[in-house]
Design an enzyme around this catalytic site. Sequence first.
Site, mmCIF file in Angstrom:
data_model
loop_
_atom_site.group_PDB
_atom_site.id
_atom_site.type_symbol
_atom_site.label_atom_id
_atom_site.label_comp_id
_atom_site.label_asym_id
_atom_site.label_seq_id
_atom_site.Cartn_x
_atom_site.Cartn_y
_atom_site.Cartn_z
ATOM 1 N N ARG A 153 0.858 -1.174 0.000
ATOM 2 C CA ARG A 153 0.000 0.000 0.000
ATOM 3 C C ARG A 153 0.904 1.237 0.000
ATOM 4 O O ARG A 153 2.005 1.209 0.567
ATOM 5 C CB ARG A 153 -0.914 0.037 1.235
ATOM 6 N N HIS A 155 -1.639 0.765 -9.863
ATOM 7 C CA HIS A 155 -2.272 -0.230 -8.980
ATOM 8 C C HIS A 155 -2.810 -1.419 -9.792
ATOM 9 O O HIS A 155 -3.986 -1.779 -9.688
ATOM 10 C CB HIS A 155 -3.400 0.418 -8.150
#
Length: 310
Positions: free
Chosen positions: A225, A273
């Site tokens: 993350r 992502h």
Amino acid sequence: MAILFRPSFPIDHTHWIPVLKTVFAGQDFRIAPNIGNPADIHYIIGWRLSAGDRDGWPNLKAVLTLGAGVNQYTGHPEFPQNARLIRMLDPGLRQSMTEYVTGFVLRFHRQIDQYAVPGDIMDWNPPIPALAKDRTVGIMGIGDLGRACLDALKPFGFQLKGWSRTPKTYEGMRCFAGPKDLQAFLNNTDILVCLLPLTPETRGILNKDTLGQLPSGAYVINAGRGQHIVDHDLLTMLDKGHIAHAALDVFSKEPLPQDHVFHAHPRVIVTPHIAAISMPHTAGPVLKESIDLLESGKMPAGLVDMECGY
Ligand code: NDP
Ligand code: OXD
């Protein structure tokens, strides 16, 4: 017992609908916004919470996530009372992450970015590339995805290390656990891969101190993350040359703002992502199996420990 699929908040997941309709054929499978009576809903499948979730589902047994990371649920005030959280354990997602990590590890190991430069500055008498046996790859987070990546890297002959919260032993690699082992894990790690979940303990874990414990010229791959990295500290370490290159798939703010310095940095590779995406055709049966297990009173492997936050 009804299963509710929430397809489009905030990312469009409507492509899951045909697969899930097949997987849950014969069951009361509903697609938001056609919810019907909220008291019928025992399971919600979706990407994140919505306002009103905390008290809106009187008979909810579990929330099943479309992704492997659950930081958008854990500790969230809207998480439905008394419901369990089941995270995604998808073979397709695992394979996808393995390809992403292996690809960047090999690119950095072979120093492709240093060798493949414009013709006018190309060095035709370059330093000899190292072999994998002389390079150490360290993975932070040796859970479902980290272990799959380590397994994929093994045949190349890299020196492998893994770091986890609780002690582990895996054949063919050195395992480190907890804050007391972090420095020993980082020392000599030439290529660092972050596949940690985001929790209060792991937020900001890649900062000037920890990056400084890597050997000079180390590479960083972050597919965990964005909040694992202190951006400013990574940039400082890149500009000093302590970090040679970084591949970043996740960011504190997504989409990464167009004017963010990472986009233009010559030694940062940004991907949007996409390191690993849950695949409906492989993940659909996993969702079905998890619900079947819960219905028979058993716990699926993806059960999240809300205390630990992953
Ligand atoms: P798992 O829960 O299976 O594994 C997590 C690992 O991290 C475990 O080894 C765990 O230790 C370790 N860990 C957790 N907290 C700490 C801590 N405080 N200190 C040291 N180690 C810790 O997760 P997955 O492998 O399935 O996924 C990892 C993360 O990857 C997700 O949470 C998500 O953020 C990210 N992800 C990113 C994607 C992308 O496209 N970029 C796609 C999918 C996931 P232990 O083994 O002791 O429990
Ligand atoms: C996930 C992700 O958590 O895509 O699956 O990041």
